[in-house]
Design a protein around this motif. Structure first.
Motif, PDB file in Angstrom:
ATOM      1  N   HIS A   1     -37.800  12.891  22.466  1.00  0.00           N
ATOM      2  CA  HIS A   1     -39.241  12.782  22.669  1.00  0.00           C
ATOM      3  C   HIS A   1     -39.939  12.973  21.334  1.00  0.00           C
ATOM      4  O   HIS A   1     -39.488  13.745  20.474  1.00  0.00           O
ATOM      5  CB  HIS A   1     -39.722  13.842  23.660  1.00  0.00           C
ATOM      6  N   ALA A   2     -41.032  12.287  21.165  1.00  0.00           N
ATOM      7  CA  ALA A   2     -41.790  12.396  19.917  1.00  0.00           C
ATOM      8  C   ALA A   2     -42.450  13.762  19.821  1.00  0.00           C
ATOM      9  O   ALA A   2     -42.730  14.427  20.821  1.00  0.00           O
ATOM     10  CB  ALA A   2     -42.847  11.303  19.859  1.00  0.00           C
ATOM     11  N   TYR A   3     -42.662  14.197  18.584  1.00  0.00           N
ATOM     12  CA  TYR A   3     -43.510  15.363  18.361  1.00  0.00           C
ATOM     13  C   TYR A   3     -44.964  14.908  18.444  1.00  0.00           C
ATOM     14  O   TYR A   3     -45.268  13.727  18.300  1.00  0.00           O
ATOM     15  CB  TYR A   3     -43.232  15.983  16.985  1.00  0.00           C
ATOM     16  N   ALA A   4     -45.845  15.844  18.659  1.00  0.00           N
ATOM     17  CA  ALA A   4     -47.266  15.503  18.720  1.00  0.00           C
ATOM     18  C   ALA A   4     -47.741  15.005  17.350  1.00  0.00           C
ATOM     19  O   ALA A   4     -47.443  15.616  16.315  1.00  0.00           O
ATOM     20  CB  ALA A   4     -48.086  16.708  19.159  1.00  0.00           C
ATOM     21  N   ASP A   5     -48.426  13.885  17.345  1.00  0.00           N
ATOM     22  CA  ASP A   5     -49.099  13.348  16.163  1.00  0.00           C
ATOM     23  C   ASP A   5     -48.153  12.939  15.036  1.00  0.00           C
ATOM     24  O   ASP A   5     -48.508  12.984  13.865  1.00  0.00           O
ATOM     25  CB  ASP A   5     -50.133  14.345  15.640  1.00  0.00           C
ATOM     26  N   GLU A   6     -46.934  12.517  15.381  1.00  0.00           N
ATOM     27  CA  GLU A   6     -46.111  11.873  14.362  1.00  0.00           C
ATOM     28  C   GLU A   6     -46.722  10.515  14.038  1.00  0.00           C
ATOM     29  O   GLU A   6     -47.315   9.866  14.900  1.00  0.00           O
ATOM     30  CB  GLU A   6     -44.680  11.648  14.883  1.00  0.00           C
TER      31      GLU A   6
ATOM     32  N   GLN B   1     -44.913  12.516  25.045  1.00  0.00           N
ATOM     33  CA  GLN B   1     -44.186  11.801  26.102  1.00  0.00           C
ATOM     34  C   GLN B   1     -43.521  10.517  25.596  1.00  0.00           C
ATOM     35  O   GLN B   1     -42.717   9.917  26.301  1.00  0.00           O
ATOM     36  CB  GLN B   1     -45.142  11.445  27.248  1.00  0.00           C
ATOM     37  N   ASP B   2     -43.856  10.089  24.371  1.00  0.00           N
ATOM     38  CA  ASP B   2     -43.228   8.890  23.819  1.00  0.00           C
ATOM     39  C   ASP B   2     -41.766   9.162  23.474  1.00  0.00           C
ATOM     40  O   ASP B   2     -41.393  10.277  23.119  1.00  0.00           O
ATOM     41  CB  ASP B   2     -43.964   8.431  22.560  1.00  0.00           C
ATOM     42  N   ILE B   3     -40.943   8.112  23.561  1.00  0.00           N
ATOM     43  CA  ILE B   3     -39.549   8.204  23.127  1.00  0.00           C
ATOM     44  C   ILE B   3     -39.434   7.549  21.757  1.00  0.00           C
ATOM     45  O   ILE B   3     -39.905   6.425  21.562  1.00  0.00           O
ATOM     46  CB  ILE B   3     -38.594   7.503  24.103  1.00  0.00           C
ATOM     47  N   VAL B   4     -38.789   8.234  20.829  1.00  0.00           N
ATOM     48  CA  VAL B   4     -38.599   7.679  19.492  1.00  0.00           C
ATOM     49  C   VAL B   4     -37.125   7.768  19.110  1.00  0.00           C
ATOM     50  O   VAL B   4     -36.359   8.555  19.660  1.00  0.00           O
ATOM     51  CB  VAL B   4     -39.452   8.420  18.437  1.00  0.00           C
ATOM     52  N   ILE B   5     -36.750   6.906  18.160  1.00  0.00           N
ATOM     53  CA  ILE B   5     -35.462   7.005  17.490  1.00  0.00           C
ATOM     54  C   ILE B   5     -35.728   7.672  16.155  1.00  0.00           C
ATOM     55  O   ILE B   5     -36.601   7.245  15.399  1.00  0.00           O
ATOM     56  CB  ILE B   5     -34.813   5.623  17.278  1.00  0.00           C
ATOM     57  N   ALA B   6     -34.988   8.736  15.869  1.00  0.00           N
ATOM     58  CA  ALA B   6     -35.223   9.508  14.650  1.00  0.00           C
ATOM     59  C   ALA B   6     -33.940   9.610  13.836  1.00  0.00           C
ATOM     60  O   ALA B   6     -32.831   9.480  14.361  1.00  0.00           O
ATOM     61  CB  ALA B   6     -35.727  10.906  15.002  1.00  0.00           C
TER      62      ALA B   6
ATOM     63  N   GLY C   1     -32.558  12.370  10.867  1.00  0.00           N
ATOM     64  CA  GLY C   1     -32.990  13.644  10.316  1.00  0.00           C
ATOM     65  C   GLY C   1     -34.110  14.168  11.189  1.00  0.00           C
ATOM     66  O   GLY C   1     -33.988  14.275  12.399  1.00  0.00           O
ATOM     67  N   ASN C   2     -35.227  14.460  10.571  1.00  0.00           N
ATOM     68  CA  ASN C   2     -36.380  14.940  11.337  1.00  0.00           C
ATOM     69  C   ASN C   2     -37.499  13.908  11.377  1.00  0.00           C
ATOM     70  O   ASN C   2     -38.616  14.207  11.783  1.00  0.00           O
ATOM     71  CB  ASN C   2     -36.891  16.246  10.705  1.00  0.00           C
ATOM     72  N   GLU C   3     -37.209  12.675  10.945  1.00  0.00           N
ATOM     73  CA  GLU C   3     -38.244  11.655  10.809  1.00  0.00           C
ATOM     74  C   GLU C   3     -38.148  10.613  11.920  1.00  0.00           C
ATOM     75  O   GLU C   3     -37.086  10.023  12.154  1.00  0.00           O
ATOM     76  CB  GLU C   3     -38.108  10.951   9.457  1.00  0.00           C
ATOM     77  N   GLY C   4     -39.260  10.387  12.631  1.00  0.00           N
ATOM     78  CA  GLY C   4     -39.302   9.342  13.634  1.00  0.00           C
ATOM     79  C   GLY C   4     -39.316   7.978  12.979  1.00  0.00           C
ATOM     80  O   GLY C   4     -40.127   7.710  12.088  1.00  0.00           O
ATOM     81  N   LEU C   5     -38.417   7.090  13.425  1.00  0.00           N
ATOM     82  CA  LEU C   5     -38.286   5.777  12.799  1.00  0.00           C
ATOM     83  C   LEU C   5     -38.964   4.669  13.591  1.00  0.00           C
ATOM     84  O   LEU C   5     -39.529   3.744  13.014  1.00  0.00           O
ATOM     85  CB  LEU C   5     -36.800   5.432  12.644  1.00  0.00           C
ATOM     86  N   MET C   6     -38.901   4.750  14.928  1.00  0.00           N
ATOM     87  CA  MET C   6     -39.395   3.661  15.763  1.00  0.00           C
ATOM     88  C   MET C   6     -39.640   4.176  17.173  1.00  0.00           C
ATOM     89  O   MET C   6     -39.195   5.263  17.534  1.00  0.00           O
ATOM     90  CB  MET C   6     -38.390   2.510  15.801  1.00  0.00           C
ATOM     91  N   PHE C   7     -40.369   3.372  17.945  1.00  0.00           N
ATOM     92  CA  PHE C   7     -40.557   3.668  19.360  1.00  0.00           C
ATOM     93  C   PHE C   7     -39.388   3.047  20.120  1.00  0.00           C
ATOM     94  O   PHE C   7     -39.235   1.827  20.161  1.00  0.00           O
ATOM     95  CB  PHE C   7     -41.890   3.109  19.851  1.00  0.00           C
ATOM     96  N   ALA C   8     -38.576   3.898  20.712  1.00  0.00           N
ATOM     97  CA  ALA C   8     -37.345   3.443  21.357  1.00  0.00           C
ATOM     98  C   ALA C   8     -37.634   2.398  22.422  1.00  0.00           C
ATOM     99  O   ALA C   8     -38.496   2.581  23.266  1.00  0.00           O
ATOM    100  CB  ALA C   8     -36.623   4.634  21.982  1.00  0.00           C
ATOM    101  N   GLY C   9     -36.897   1.295  22.352  1.00  0.00           N
ATOM    102  CA  GLY C   9     -37.002   0.267  23.372  1.00  0.00           C
ATOM    103  C   GLY C   9     -38.294  -0.509  23.373  1.00  0.00           C
ATOM    104  O   GLY C   9     -38.517  -1.326  24.268  1.00  0.00           O
ATOM    105  N   VAL C  10     -39.159  -0.281  22.387  1.00  0.00           N
ATOM    106  CA  VAL C  10     -40.468  -0.944  22.369  1.00  0.00           C
ATOM    107  C   VAL C  10     -40.638  -1.771  21.102  1.00  0.00           C
ATOM    108  O   VAL C  10     -40.785  -2.990  21.147  1.00  0.00           O
ATOM    109  CB  VAL C  10     -41.608   0.086  22.497  1.00  0.00           C
ATOM    110  N   MET C  11     -40.615  -1.126  19.929  1.00  0.00           N
ATOM    111  CA  MET C  11     -40.752  -1.853  18.664  1.00  0.00           C
ATOM    112  C   MET C  11     -40.177  -1.018  17.536  1.00  0.00           C
ATOM    113  O   MET C  11     -40.295   0.208  17.517  1.00  0.00           O
ATOM    114  CB  MET C  11     -42.216  -2.200  18.368  1.00  0.00           C
TER     115      MET C  11
END
Length: 807
Positions: A291-296, A311-316, A318-328
């Motif tokens: 799950h994404a952290y708030a305000d990434e 509530q968003d799902i992300v692919i990360a 390390g500690n960095e969000g790279l993309m919205f999983a399954g979306v873009m």
């Protein structure tokens, strides 16, 4: 979804005409939204090879080319394309050709030099910008050397580019997401045509390098029930070969590069979204689904910076969000021409989580559409392996050995039972066991049949089938809906009629329309400020959790708010003479969120401007309180209420004029109000003097009513008497009229107030009311003694009830 018929032919022979195939699909599976060939009416567009390029003597941006188009002599073309060069294989629209948009190409002179056609960009032969691989500004389309080596000057360019392919556009229903892939469509078409589909195969060659040595992956099962990665090393990112680009642009997807195109190709072939990361751009080599952290902040591939919520799902990494999983995907790890090593991701994401992310970010993509509706879970890792093999083939890389699997599960095929008797009972048919078995064979469903009972094992590609009714539907559509017997319904019939409530509502509409009002239909939802206005009931409006806009946040508690919006809309368009009504429900809550709100039928109306227009004989009549009161009185009279109606002044009703507003009672029951909209409220809406009423139809419905009986018109003459009285200034004319009617006896037929006076010769604090009384007896002619007795009784009661003085 767009379906390429040429691509379908890779799966099976298709001998039927394309329009017949489309008709079969429409009658059997899903609606057909369109059928066309991309080349439309284009013609005489060929392959050409540029022989020479010379500067134009009278232009600094145009050149003169000689091209070989398979004719005896080279053709001279003048072009302003910035990328033209000798030796290129290009597209030539010859003299007399027709290109995109029906444009005809003819010989011409450009700055004095003859030009016998046009070298074309893809956009000029019908490609949309969102599909064409290169921007129009970059110049003409040039085939790469490998593809050019297989082409012959003069060859039909429209055929070479795949524009003679037949495209069928299908309208996919939510339950048939399997048709979002060519594999799924091929299974379906094979069942329709009774063919055996040949699914694509591939050979995966792996290197000695282990994928597990290059990265790790972690994914919770509740977010990604399947998740795996592969690594392809040493790739060269460049344009895809023409065969792959044709497949993509005919399906409505823009070719980008060989690596990205392969992932999109797998999306179309398997219905399985994949994603490619630049391995060397990853901030760390531990890939996580979370799950994404708030305000990434994530910049997506469309160039927009987006802010996450938890509530968003992300692919990360390390500690960095790279993309919205399954979306873009994200721009930070985007595959570019500098990319050498890539990571391929294949997954099945939880549909509700993807739907939430796509809606929250207002980012709906081809990938999110498929993940939301479901994918074939048995194809997820197959598509991943196929993509790796094809990238290695097209981009020259090597595939690291093995997958890194963070989550996986074994598909357990559901088993559904259905009997032939049940099928025939539901469909009204006499289908045999052999016919049902043949239909399941066409669908390639494994089954066991015992005494007419089928136990069917459902393949993963048909996740929409879960119960026996689903199997009955499969039998029905392949048996042919046109072959189902047509029978008339049987059973007792009952005459249709309106309920008491429906009759009241319909009669109300007819009355108001007969009186000159037009019906309006307003939004049930409004702003919090408007929702609280003109309330008739104790309670509060309902707040929506996810309003469609700021103007549609709460339910209405009054119809007048919507009608005033309608008045403002008309006034803004120079329509000032307005008479509208609306019938509908208002919604009132007692604050208990566990209980449904009360839904109450209301009726409201507004008038503004002129009630009657100016004519040659009469001046215009302005809308006012008494005009609207007459409308309401007639409406209530038509209800034949058993109790009397009265209007009581109320200066405390919010948003209404304190001196021109009255509550409406039937007996002691408050049923509504009438009056002028408060000038300050009217100013907020941007309207002038406006009058409105609102009635509680639900309350009126349960009030006692008189039976309506026909009364013959009297054959005997009516007798009129005038009655003038003095009463105190605070005595209402309605109260006096009620007293007159009560005391007047059975022969009093009509009471009309025709004069109100105060001033000279009338004492201070007093007023004079003059009434015309009409008496009639349907059985005989009345005599003066009878009339005098009735008038005397009226005068007595007026004196007793109102201290009236007879003038």
């Amino acid at each position: 979804m767009k379906v390429s018929v040429n691509w379908l032919r890779d799966y099976m022979p298709i001998e039927v005409p394309v329009n017949e195939l489309a008709e079969k699909i429409s009658r059997t599976v899903v609606e057909i939204e369109g059928q066309y060939q991309p080349q439309a009416n284009m013609k005489n567009v060929v392959i050409a090879k540029v022989l020479s390029v010379e500067p134009h003597p009278d232009s600094d941006h145009m050149v003169i080319t000689q091209v070989d188009a398979g004719e005896a002599e080279p053709i001279q073309i003048v072009t302003g394309a910035p990328n033209v060069a000798a030796g290129q294989t290009v597209i030539l629209a010859k003299h007399g050709s027709i290109i995109g948009g029906g444009q005809k190409i003819r010989k011409s002179k450009l700055r004095g030099v003859a030009s016998n056609g046009m070298l074309a960009a893809l956009q000029e032969i019908g490609f949309e910008d969102k599909v064409a691989p290169k921007n129009f500004e970059e110049g003409i389309w040039v085939f790469d050397e490998v593809d050019a080596g297989e082409l012959t000057p003069g060859e039909d360019a429209l055929h070479v580019l795949g524009l003679d392919d037949d495209i069928i556009e299908t309208g996919i229903t939510p339950n048939r997401a399997d048709l979002f892939s060519m594999n799924g469509t091929a299974w379906e078409v094979a069942a329709i045509l009774e063919e055996q589909p040949t699914l694509p195969s591939f050979e995966l060659v792996e290197s000695d390098t282990q994928t597990a040595d290059l990265l790790t992956a972690e994914a919770p099962g509740e977010l990604a029930p399947k998740y795996a990665l592969r690594v392809v090393q040493g790739v060269k990112v460049q344009d895809s070969p023409l065969w792959l680009q044709k497949r993509l642009w005919n399906m409505g997807i823009r070719p980008i590069s060989n690596v990205v195109d392969v992932t999109n190709y797998m999306l179309l072939q398997y219905g399985q979204p994949l994603h490619a990361f630049d391995y060397d751009k990853l901030p760390a080599h531990d890939i996580k689904v979370r799950h994404a952290y708030a305000d990434e902040k994530i910049v997506t591939l469309d160039g927009q910076e987006r802010v996450t919520n938890p509530q968003d799902i992300v692919i990360a990494a390390g500690n960095e969000g790279l993309m919205f999983a399954g979306v873009m995907g994200g721009a930070s790890t985007e595959v570019t021409t500098d990319t050498v090593n890539i990571v391929l991701e294949g997954a099945v994401f939880e549909p509700r989580a993807i739907r939430h992310t796509a809606r929250d970010q207002n980012l709906h993509s081809e990938a999110s559409t498929r993940f939301e509706r479901g994918v074939n879970v048995e194809d997820t890792f197959t598509a991943l392996d196929h993509a790796a093999a094809l990238i290695a083939e097209l981009a020259g890389g090597t595939v690291a050995a093995g997958r890194v699997v963070a989550q996986d599960f074994t598909y357990v095929a559901p088993v559904v039972e259905v009997t032939v008797d049940k099928i025939n009972h539901v469909l009204g048919t006499v289908i045999t066991v052999a016919e049902v078995a043949a239909i399941f064979d066409r669908l390639f469903f494994d089954y066991v049949e015992t005494n007419g009972k089928f136990t069917v094992t459902i393949p993963a590609r048909r996740w929409d089938i879960t119960i026996s009714a689903d199997l009955i539907e499969e039998v029905a559509r392949l048996y042919g809906y046109d072959n189902l017997p047509a029978t008339l319904p049987t059973g007792a019939t009952t005459p249709g009629k309106l309920t008491v409530k429906q009759a009241l509502i319909r009669a109300s509409r007819h009355t108001l329309e007969g009186l000159g009002l037009d019906q309006a239909i307003s939004y049930v939802l409004t702003t919090p400020a408007k929702a609280a206005r003109f309330a008739l009931h104790a309670g509060q409006p309902i707040q929506l959790d996810y309003p469609m806009s700021q103007d549609r946040q709460q339910t209405r508690v009054s119809l007048l708010t919507g009608l005033l919006d309608d008045v403002a809309y008309n006034v803004a368009r120079k329509q000032s003479d307005i008479a509208l009504y609306e019938q509908g429900r208002v919604f009132v809550s007692d604050g208990d969120t566990t209980q449904r709100p009360a839904e109450i039928e209301h009726l409201a109306g507004v008038i503004a401007g002129n009630w009657l227009p100016k004519t040659w004989a009469t001046p215009a009549k302005k809308a006012d309180f008494f005009v609207l009161k007459g409308v309401v009185e007639q409406l209530l009279a038509n209800y034949a209420l058993a109790q009397s109606v009265r209007f009581e002044a109320n200066g405390a009703r919010e948003d209404m004029h304190p001196g021109r507003t009255a509550d409406i009672y039937v007996g002691e029951t408050l049923i509504g109000f009438i009056g002028q909209i408060h000038p300050l409220t009217a100013k907020e809406y941007g309207i002038g003097e406006t009058y409105g009423f609102e009635l509680n139809l639900a309350a009126i419905l349960i009030l006692p009513k008189n039976k309506t009986n026909y009364e013959a018109i009297s054959k005997f003459p009516a007798i009129a008497r005038d009655l003038a009285i003095l009463v105190t200034a605070d005595t209402t004319a309605a109260a006096v009229r009620e007293t007159i009617i009560t005391a007047g006896g059975q022969h009093l037929h009509d009471v009309t107030l025709f004069d109100v006076y105060s001033g000279t010769n009338v004492a201070a604090g007093m007023k004079s009311l003059a009434y015309a009384l009409t008496f009639v007896d349907p059985e005989k002619t009345l005599v003066d003694d009878e009339i005098n007795a009735a008038v005397a009784k009226i005068e007595q009661k007026l004196a007793e009830n109102h201290h009236a003085e007879i003038r």
